[in-house]
Write a protein that holds these residues in place. Sequence first.
Motif, short mmCIF file in Angstrom:
data_model
loop_
_atom_site.label_atom_id
_atom_site.label_comp_id
_atom_site.label_asym_id
_atom_site.label_seq_id
_atom_site.Cartn_x
_atom_site.Cartn_y
_atom_site.Cartn_z
N SER A 10 -10.82 11.50 12.41
CA SER A 10 -9.70 11.71 11.48
C SER A 10 -10.21 12.27 10.16
O SER A 10 -9.59 13.16 9.58
N GLY A 11 -11.33 11.73 9.72
CA GLY A 11 -11.92 12.21 8.48
C GLY A 11 -12.34 13.66 8.59
O GLY A 11 -12.07 14.46 7.70
N MET A 12 -12.96 13.99 9.73
CA MET A 12 -13.38 15.38 9.95
C MET A 12 -12.17 16.30 10.02
O MET A 12 -12.18 17.39 9.45
N GLY A 13 -11.15 15.84 10.72
CA GLY A 13 -9.92 16.62 10.83
C GLY A 13 -9.32 16.86 9.46
O GLY A 13 -9.02 18.01 9.09
N ALA A 14 -9.19 15.78 8.70
CA ALA A 14 -8.57 15.88 7.38
C ALA A 14 -9.27 16.89 6.49
O ALA A 14 -8.64 17.66 5.76
N SER A 15 -10.62 16.90 6.57
CA SER A 15 -11.36 17.83 5.72
C SER A 15 -11.13 19.28 6.14
O SER A 15 -11.35 20.20 5.38
N GLN A 16 -10.66 19.46 7.40
CA GLN A 16 -10.36 20.83 7.86
C GLN A 16 -8.87 21.14 7.83
O GLN A 16 -8.44 22.18 8.32
N GLY A 17 -8.09 20.23 7.29
CA GLY A 17 -6.65 20.47 7.20
C GLY A 17 -5.89 20.11 8.45
O GLY A 17 -4.79 20.60 8.69
#
Length: 300
Positions: A10-17
């Motif tokens: 989720s964190g990785m996703g969030a950082s990529q929008g």
Amino acid sequence: ATPTAVMVASGMGASQGVLIKGGNALEKAHKVTVVVFDKTGTLTVGKPEVVSAVLFSEFSMEELCDMTIAVEASSEHPIAKAVVVHAKRLRKKFGSSTEEIFDVDDFEVHMGAGVSGKVGDRTVVVGNKRLMHACNIPIGSQVEKYISENENLARTCILVSIDGKIAGAFCITDPVKPEARRVVSFLHSMGISSIIVTGDNRATATAIANEVGIDEVFAETDPVGKANKVKDLQMKGMTVAMVGDGINDSPALVAADVGMAIGAGTDIAIEAADIVLVKSSLEDVITAIDLSRKTMSRIR
Ligand code: ADP
Ligand code: MG
């Protein structure tokens, strides 16, 4: 996936929008076999522009614009916004000094079809041919000709009826997103097929499908029809991702194994979705699936 794996992804996703709401979507996205795309605002830029306006009755352009603006001003649909902008411009051009937006009573949204309401003592219906049929408003041969000519040019025609008679029409173009064709082709290379579902007419939808390289088109579907299409695919054993931006996509977003909302879309679509593509780029459909594939392979 473990809570930790979900958190990390989720964190990785969030950082990529790519906003992922919970582990379920993440666990399903890597299994997706088909992506169902809404057309307007999803495959297309969603900034439609009016390129033609005509009168079909004794009402003046000013009256047509006044009535259209009054009803469409209450609609959130991108088509409504384009029509209002253009009608305001036309009203000025035709010498009207008013910038007034007349009050509308009994405003109604006909999902995937248009809007209606009462403006003073006039009954105004704005939308597609299907809506006019549903309201028992006859469409003459001159109007039919105008519609088919424009639909063959991949345009969407919006009819305006005043007191049960077609008073005029607006035609709209909406270009496809620059990345759309690339994304469809990349999905294909991942073994994932693509489908369009749209409330718009078949001629326009087919033209858009050809542009982006999709060969399955479901046109003239209402919100329930979109959801049923998703369920049909699931019954055939497919794992379905639905990508949409509108209120009208919400039932399909909920029905899908993975609902993805365009970030620039309506709040209701964003609420209904499991994943939000914050940057509104179709590339992030792939980002999301990829993230899920990586997460699930890591924990297995
Ligand atoms: P899509 O599925 O491509 O996003 P919609 O289901 O939102 O399209 O709309 C389908 C069709 O309904 C539009 O192409 C248009 O003809 C008509 N329509 C929907 N909302 C409106 C509106 N506010 N004003 C006029 N026409 C509308
Ligand atoms: Mg849409």
